[in-house]
Design a protein around this motif. Sequence first.
Motif, PDB file in Angstrom:
ATOM      1  N   GLY A  76      34.188 -25.265  43.364  1.00 23.08           N
ATOM      2  CA  GLY A  76      33.749 -26.221  44.375  1.00 23.08           C
ATOM      3  C   GLY A  76      32.352 -25.960  44.898  1.00 23.08           C
ATOM      4  O   GLY A  76      32.000 -26.408  45.993  1.00 23.08           O
ATOM      5  N   VAL A  77      31.544 -25.249  44.114  1.00 27.57           N
ATOM      6  CA  VAL A  77      30.154 -24.999  44.507  1.00 27.57           C
ATOM      7  C   VAL A  77      29.349 -26.270  44.262  1.00 27.57           C
ATOM      8  O   VAL A  77      29.451 -26.871  43.185  1.00 27.57           O
ATOM      9  CB  VAL A  77      29.556 -23.825  43.695  1.00 27.57           C
ATOM     10  N   PRO A  78      28.548 -26.717  45.241  1.00 25.36           N
ATOM     11  CA  PRO A  78      27.763 -27.943  45.061  1.00 25.36           C
ATOM     12  C   PRO A  78      26.892 -27.896  43.814  1.00 25.36           C
ATOM     13  O   PRO A  78      26.438 -26.822  43.397  1.00 25.36           O
ATOM     14  CB  PRO A  78      26.909 -28.009  46.330  1.00 25.36           C
ATOM     15  N   ARG A  79      26.653 -29.056  43.216  1.00 29.54           N
ATOM     16  CA  ARG A  79      25.962 -29.135  41.920  1.00 29.54           C
ATOM     17  C   ARG A  79      24.600 -28.460  41.928  1.00 29.54           C
ATOM     18  O   ARG A  79      24.297 -27.647  41.046  1.00 29.54           O
ATOM     19  CB  ARG A  79      25.790 -30.603  41.522  1.00 29.54           C
ATOM     20  N   ASP A  80      23.756 -28.781  42.901  1.00 29.03           N
ATOM     21  CA  ASP A  80      22.412 -28.206  42.910  1.00 29.03           C
ATOM     22  C   ASP A  80      22.446 -26.704  43.098  1.00 29.03           C
ATOM     23  O   ASP A  80      21.662 -25.967  42.478  1.00 29.03           O
ATOM     24  CB  ASP A  80      21.567 -28.850  44.020  1.00 29.03           C
ATOM     25  N   LEU A  81      23.357 -26.224  43.931  1.00 29.59           N
ATOM     26  CA  LEU A  81      23.441 -24.787  44.192  1.00 29.59           C
ATOM     27  C   LEU A  81      23.904 -24.044  42.944  1.00 29.59           C
ATOM     28  O   LEU A  81      23.360 -22.993  42.596  1.00 29.59           O
ATOM     29  CB  LEU A  81      24.386 -24.514  45.368  1.00 29.59           C
ATOM     30  N   ARG A  82      24.911 -24.574  42.240  1.00 26.99           N
ATOM     31  CA  ARG A  82      25.349 -23.888  41.020  1.00 26.99           C
ATOM     32  C   ARG A  82      24.279 -23.957  39.928  1.00 26.99           C
ATOM     33  O   ARG A  82      24.163 -23.039  39.117  1.00 26.99           O
ATOM     34  CB  ARG A  82      26.683 -24.434  40.538  1.00 26.99           C
ATOM     35  N   THR A  83      23.484 -25.023  39.929  1.00 28.67           N
ATOM     36  CA  THR A  83      22.374 -25.107  38.978  1.00 28.67           C
ATOM     37  C   THR A  83      21.340 -24.035  39.265  1.00 28.67           C
ATOM     38  O   THR A  83      20.862 -23.339  38.347  1.00 28.67           O
ATOM     39  CB  THR A  83      21.708 -26.493  39.036  1.00 28.67           C
ATOM     40  N   LEU A  84      20.979 -23.864  40.528  1.00 26.16           N
ATOM     41  CA  LEU A  84      19.969 -22.865  40.897  1.00 26.16           C
ATOM     42  C   LEU A  84      20.455 -21.450  40.606  1.00 26.16           C
ATOM     43  O   LEU A  84      19.696 -20.614  40.101  1.00 26.16           O
ATOM     44  CB  LEU A  84      19.613 -23.008  42.378  1.00 26.16           C
ATOM     45  N   ILE A  85      21.713 -21.156  40.925  1.00 25.04           N
ATOM     46  CA  ILE A  85      22.255 -19.827  40.635  1.00 25.04           C
ATOM     47  C   ILE A  85      22.312 -19.610  39.124  1.00 25.04           C
ATOM     48  O   ILE A  85      22.024 -18.514  38.620  1.00 25.04           O
ATOM     49  CB  ILE A  85      23.648 -19.655  41.266  1.00 25.04           C
ATOM     50  N   GLY A  86      22.640 -20.657  38.375  1.00 26.33           N
ATOM     51  CA  GLY A  86      22.702 -20.544  36.922  1.00 26.33           C
ATOM     52  C   GLY A  86      21.351 -20.256  36.295  1.00 26.33           C
ATOM     53  O   GLY A  86      21.228 -19.332  35.482  1.00 26.33           O
ATOM     54  N   VAL A  87      20.326 -21.025  36.656  1.00 25.33           N
ATOM     55  CA  VAL A  87      19.005 -20.787  36.051  1.00 25.33           C
ATOM     56  C   VAL A  87      18.403 -19.490  36.565  1.00 25.33           C
ATOM     57  O   VAL A  87      17.696 -18.781  35.828  1.00 25.33           O
ATOM     58  CB  VAL A  87      18.038 -21.972  36.313  1.00 25.33           C
ATOM     59  N   GLY A  88      18.686 -19.134  37.819  1.00 28.51           N
ATOM     60  CA  GLY A  88      18.170 -17.877  38.347  1.00 28.51           C
ATOM     61  C   GLY A  88      18.761 -16.679  37.636  1.00 28.51           C
ATOM     62  O   GLY A  88      18.058 -15.710  37.331  1.00 28.51           O
ATOM     63  N   THR A  89      20.058 -16.742  37.323  1.00 35.00           N
ATOM     64  CA  THR A  89      20.721 -15.649  36.616  1.00 35.00           C
ATOM     65  C   THR A  89      20.372 -15.651  35.136  1.00 35.00           C
ATOM     66  O   THR A  89      20.154 -14.602  34.530  1.00 35.00           O
ATOM     67  CB  THR A  89      22.249 -15.761  36.788  1.00 35.00           C
ATOM     68  N   GLY A  90      20.300 -16.820  34.524  1.00 30.05           N
ATOM     69  CA  GLY A  90      20.120 -16.912  33.086  1.00 30.05           C
ATOM     70  C   GLY A  90      18.684 -16.786  32.619  1.00 30.05           C
ATOM     71  O   GLY A  90      18.446 -16.413  31.474  1.00 30.05           O
ATOM     72  N   ILE A  91      17.708 -17.096  33.505  1.00 32.52           N
ATOM     73  CA  ILE A  91      16.312 -17.077  33.062  1.00 32.52           C
ATOM     74  C   ILE A  91      15.533 -15.964  33.751  1.00 32.52           C
ATOM     75  O   ILE A  91      15.364 -14.884  33.200  1.00 32.52           O
ATOM     76  CB  ILE A  91      15.635 -18.451  33.280  1.00 32.52           C
ATOM     77  N   CYS A  92      15.065 -16.198  34.941  1.00 32.93           N
ATOM     78  CA  CYS A  92      14.185 -15.161  35.528  1.00 32.93           C
ATOM     79  C   CYS A  92      14.143 -15.223  37.050  1.00 32.93           C
ATOM     80  O   CYS A  92      13.068 -15.216  37.647  1.00 32.93           O
ATOM     81  CB  CYS A  92      12.778 -15.256  34.950  1.00 32.93           C
TER      82      CYS A  92
END
Length: 341
Positions: free
Chosen positions: A122-138
């Motif tokens: 239930g994490v909001p879309r934009d927040l899960r996107t930011l956590i995803g790119v922050g963890t996966g990229i740099c």
Amino acid sequence: MIVLADAPSRRRTPVRATGLGAAVLLGLAATVAGTLVPVVGAPVFAVVAGVLLSPLTRRRSAAMAPGLNLAKGPVLQLSVVFLGAQLSLGQVLSVGAGSLPVMLGTLAVCLLLAWSVGRRLGVPRDLRTLIGVGTGICGASAIAATTPAIRAKSNDVAYAISTIFLFNVAAVLVFPPLGHALGLSAHEFGLFAGTAVNDTSSVVAAAGVYGPDAAGYAVVVKLVRTLMIIPVVLVLTTLTRRGADLPETSKARLAASLVPWFLVAFLAVAALNTAGLIPATAQAALHQAALLFIAVALAGVGLSTDVAALRRTGARPLLLGLILWAAVSATSLGLQFLLAR
């Protein structure tokens, strides 16, 4: 007539300066603090200090908002452009064919889990996107590049930065003894740290314990990971703008506007560096400018944060960050093991 025409512009300048000046002062202080405590870094100091001071700025939101929007917009985008001075496109080849599958594999796993697990939590879309790119990229750099692409809110950016920071610190403490326990070579640990740790300072801190060879290779891998910003931001920009309710005239120009200007400038600066047209002194200056601009932008993000809304978000995004961090770490080690067989 002249007086009437000039009066609004005279009023706008101080209003913009109010918010931007606060972000600049806080960004400068965070940069100094980040230099003293590099494991934490300026972005974390900036966003945390901004969040702590945000109740004061919200009382003057009308006066502060224009300047804070400048910090979160153009200043943030320029920071991404300056990061290009650290990249040589030849470095993509220098890391070797073996490292690219690991980088791409960890990124794919991270983004897929961010979407699927984040949705289930239930994490909001934009927040899960930011956590995803922050963890996966740099880390903060990827979050900085993604924020304007998806038009993320300050609350989501602040939470994502804080989440990434917690697991960066955990990586610095956990990864070196884990590497020794697994018997990783300097090259293997450098690839592990470069793909599973986010901010450069934390990569250096984790790999430096293993030795200069591990640290050197980890930094190169980390820089190449930065290039993954380009396709990810392009996709996110396309999805965001196609989902918007645009008039027909805007839709007609959509294709030409899908590539954000700062990504084009980022590539141009990287190409200039590849051609040897950016001297070493200028590279260092642009790198420092990028760090400062990120700190100023994230100070603006922090100052714009609604603390009450941040509390209402709860601990689920933090749990998502933990799952993604563990998944990226396991994927990096697993792919290395499979490729070595």
